[in-house]
Write a protein that holds these residues in place. Structure first.
Motif, PDB file in Angstrom:
ATOM      1  N   PRO A 146       1.232  14.542  -8.207  1.00 53.85           N
ATOM      2  CA  PRO A 146       0.515  15.665  -7.696  1.00 53.85           C
ATOM      3  C   PRO A 146       1.070  16.174  -6.460  1.00 53.85           C
ATOM      4  CG  PRO A 146      -0.543  13.869  -7.065  1.00 53.85           C
ATOM      5  CD  PRO A 146       0.324  13.248  -8.032  1.00 53.85           C
ATOM      6  N   LEU A 147       1.883  15.762  -5.706  1.00 53.30           N
ATOM      7  CA  LEU A 147       2.494  16.118  -4.668  1.00 53.30           C
ATOM      8  C   LEU A 147       4.073  16.421  -4.580  1.00 53.30           C
ATOM      9  CD1 LEU A 147       0.725  14.105  -1.467  1.00 53.30           C
ATOM     10  CD2 LEU A 147       0.207  16.465  -2.436  1.00 53.30           C
ATOM     11  N   GLY A 148       4.626  15.593  -5.535  1.00 56.83           N
ATOM     12  CA  GLY A 148       6.012  15.770  -5.947  1.00 56.83           C
ATOM     13  C   GLY A 148       6.849  14.997  -4.993  1.00 56.83           C
TER      14      GLY A 148
ATOM     15  N   ALA B 118       8.805  11.276   1.641  1.00 58.99           N
ATOM     16  CA  ALA B 118       8.597  11.251   2.941  1.00 58.99           C
ATOM     17  C   ALA B 118       7.494  10.497   3.319  1.00 58.99           C
ATOM     18  CB  ALA B 118       8.231  12.612   3.546  1.00 58.99           C
ATOM     19  N   LEU B 119       6.330  10.499   2.810  1.00 57.87           N
ATOM     20  CA  LEU B 119       5.227   9.339   3.052  1.00 57.87           C
ATOM     21  C   LEU B 119       5.783   7.951   2.824  1.00 57.87           C
ATOM     22  CD1 LEU B 119       2.231  11.323   1.679  1.00 57.87           C
ATOM     23  CD2 LEU B 119       2.965  10.973   4.074  1.00 57.87           C
ATOM     24  N   LEU B 120       6.726   7.706   1.758  1.00 55.87           N
ATOM     25  CA  LEU B 120       7.142   6.376   1.536  1.00 55.87           C
ATOM     26  C   LEU B 120       8.313   6.105   2.753  1.00 55.87           C
ATOM     27  CD1 LEU B 120       7.823   4.076  -0.605  1.00 55.87           C
ATOM     28  CD2 LEU B 120       9.577   5.460  -1.368  1.00 55.87           C
ATOM     29  N   PHE B 121       9.101   6.644   2.913  1.00 61.08           N
ATOM     30  CA  PHE B 121       9.972   6.454   4.061  1.00 61.08           C
ATOM     31  C   PHE B 121       9.466   6.156   5.238  1.00 61.08           C
ATOM     32  CE2 PHE B 121      13.296   8.933   1.424  1.00 61.08           C
ATOM     33  CZ  PHE B 121      13.678   8.005   0.644  1.00 61.08           C
ATOM     34  N   TRP B 122       8.464   7.338   5.676  1.00 63.59           N
ATOM     35  CA  TRP B 122       7.714   7.190   6.964  1.00 63.59           C
ATOM     36  C   TRP B 122       6.802   5.838   7.042  1.00 63.59           C
ATOM     37  CZ3 TRP B 122       2.483   7.397   7.945  1.00 63.59           C
ATOM     38  CH2 TRP B 122       2.181   7.070   9.428  1.00 63.59           C
TER      39      TRP B 122
ATOM     40  N   ALA C 268       3.494   5.798  -5.678  1.00 66.83           N
ATOM     41  CA  ALA C 268       3.404   5.818  -7.147  1.00 66.83           C
ATOM     42  C   ALA C 268       2.325   6.712  -7.585  1.00 66.83           C
ATOM     43  CB  ALA C 268       3.142   4.800  -7.911  1.00 66.83           C
ATOM     44  N   VAL C 269       1.300   6.672  -6.689  1.00 68.27           N
ATOM     45  CA  VAL C 269      -0.081   7.771  -7.302  1.00 68.27           C
ATOM     46  C   VAL C 269       0.366   9.211  -6.775  1.00 68.27           C
ATOM     47  CG1 VAL C 269      -2.654   8.010  -6.447  1.00 68.27           C
ATOM     48  CG2 VAL C 269      -1.678   5.749  -7.170  1.00 68.27           C
TER      49      VAL C 269
ATOM     50  N   GLY D 256       0.900  -1.317  -0.094  1.00 68.85           N
ATOM     51  CA  GLY D 256       0.169   0.211  -0.057  1.00 68.85           C
ATOM     52  C   GLY D 256       1.092   1.133   0.014  1.00 68.85           C
ATOM     53  N   VAL D 257       2.034   1.399   0.725  1.00 69.13           N
ATOM     54  CA  VAL D 257       2.893   2.441   0.878  1.00 69.13           C
ATOM     55  C   VAL D 257       3.490   2.602  -0.761  1.00 69.13           C
ATOM     56  CG1 VAL D 257       4.868   3.188   1.817  1.00 69.13           C
ATOM     57  CG2 VAL D 257       3.363   2.251   3.503  1.00 69.13           C
ATOM     58  N   PHE D 258       3.971   1.771  -1.218  1.00 69.11           N
ATOM     59  CA  PHE D 258       4.507   1.776  -2.595  1.00 69.11           C
ATOM     60  C   PHE D 258       3.516   2.168  -3.630  1.00 69.11           C
ATOM     61  CE2 PHE D 258       7.906  -1.224  -1.009  1.00 69.11           C
ATOM     62  CZ  PHE D 258       9.062  -0.300  -0.743  1.00 69.11           C
ATOM     63  N   LEU D 259       2.296   1.606  -3.640  1.00 65.60           N
ATOM     64  CA  LEU D 259       1.282   2.177  -4.490  1.00 65.60           C
ATOM     65  C   LEU D 259       0.892   3.561  -4.183  1.00 65.60           C
ATOM     66  CD1 LEU D 259      -0.935  -1.015  -4.695  1.00 65.60           C
ATOM     67  CD2 LEU D 259       0.661  -0.035  -6.334  1.00 65.60           C
ATOM     68  N   ALA D 260       0.802   3.966  -2.918  1.00 63.93           N
ATOM     69  CA  ALA D 260       0.557   5.324  -2.678  1.00 63.93           C
ATOM     70  C   ALA D 260       1.378   6.192  -3.176  1.00 63.93           C
ATOM     71  CB  ALA D 260       0.229   5.553  -1.001  1.00 63.93           C
TER      72      ALA D 260
END
Length: 192
Positions: free
Chosen positions: A134-136, A142-146, A129-130, A123-127
């Motif tokens: 839009p967010l850069g 940061a969301l991926l690492f956290w 990629a999406v 889920g983290v990796f898919l998020a």
């Protein structure tokens, strides 16, 4: 002499300690391949090596490159390395070499896998990629690492987001600014 539990059957001293005799071994090509299952790994490595080299040869490259190391160098090195390892592994297996069983691991192979962690990481990796467009990269990274740290068991709720933000911004700066690899900056890069 009979045992007290089963009247009329003779007692065999040490019968419970005798090893079970193995059944007949299957003969033929299937048995030969089963005893040399590492050949499958060698075949897989060879196929991946051929795929990488084919991709490197068909890569569209600008003739005027900026130095002796071009974009084909790493794929050639990786593909060649994969083929060399595949040949060495196959030769070792055909000479009778076998991989050792995992003896030092403290993993119980009879226990099921941790699917919760696998699903959280997916889920983290898919998020990521999406959200990267839009967010850069800095925010999505940061969301991926956290998220990866959280999925793998870290529960430092104040420290982990800060470390993730520093890692994401540092990664963005190194790739986008220093190496010239364009990454999407997103709305926050106008501020930085």
């Amino acid at each position: 002499m009979t045992t007290p539990d089963t009247p009329g059957t003779p007692e065999t001293p040490g019968a419970s300690e005798l090893p079970a005799t193995p059944g007949p071994r299957p003969a033929g090509a299937a048995a030969w391949l089963r005893e040399r299952s590492e050949l499958g790994v060698g075949l897989l490595l060879a196929l991946i090596g051929i795929l990488v080299l084919t991709d490197a040869f068909t890569m569209d490259v600008d003739i005027a490159q900026r130095g002796p190391v071009g974009p084909r160098t790493v794929p050639f090195a990786v593909g060649t390395g994969l083929l060399v390892v595949a040949v060495l592994l196959t030769a070792d297996v055909l000479r009778g070499g076998r991989g050792e069983a995992e003896g030092g691991e403290d993993v119980d192979l009879a226990e099921l896998g941790d699917w919760r962690t696998v699903l959280l990481l997916t889920g983290v990796f898919l998020a990521f990629a999406v959200l990267i467009e839009p967010l850069g990269f800095p925010v999505a990274g940061a969301l991926l690492f956290w998220g990866s740290a959280f999925a793998l068991g870290s529960r430092h709720h104040h420290r982990d987001p800060l470390i993730a933000a520093v890692l994401a911004v540092a990664t963005y700066a190194v790739f986008d600014r220093l190496l010239g690899v364009p990454l999407p900056g997103g709305p926050l890069m106008g501020v930085l």
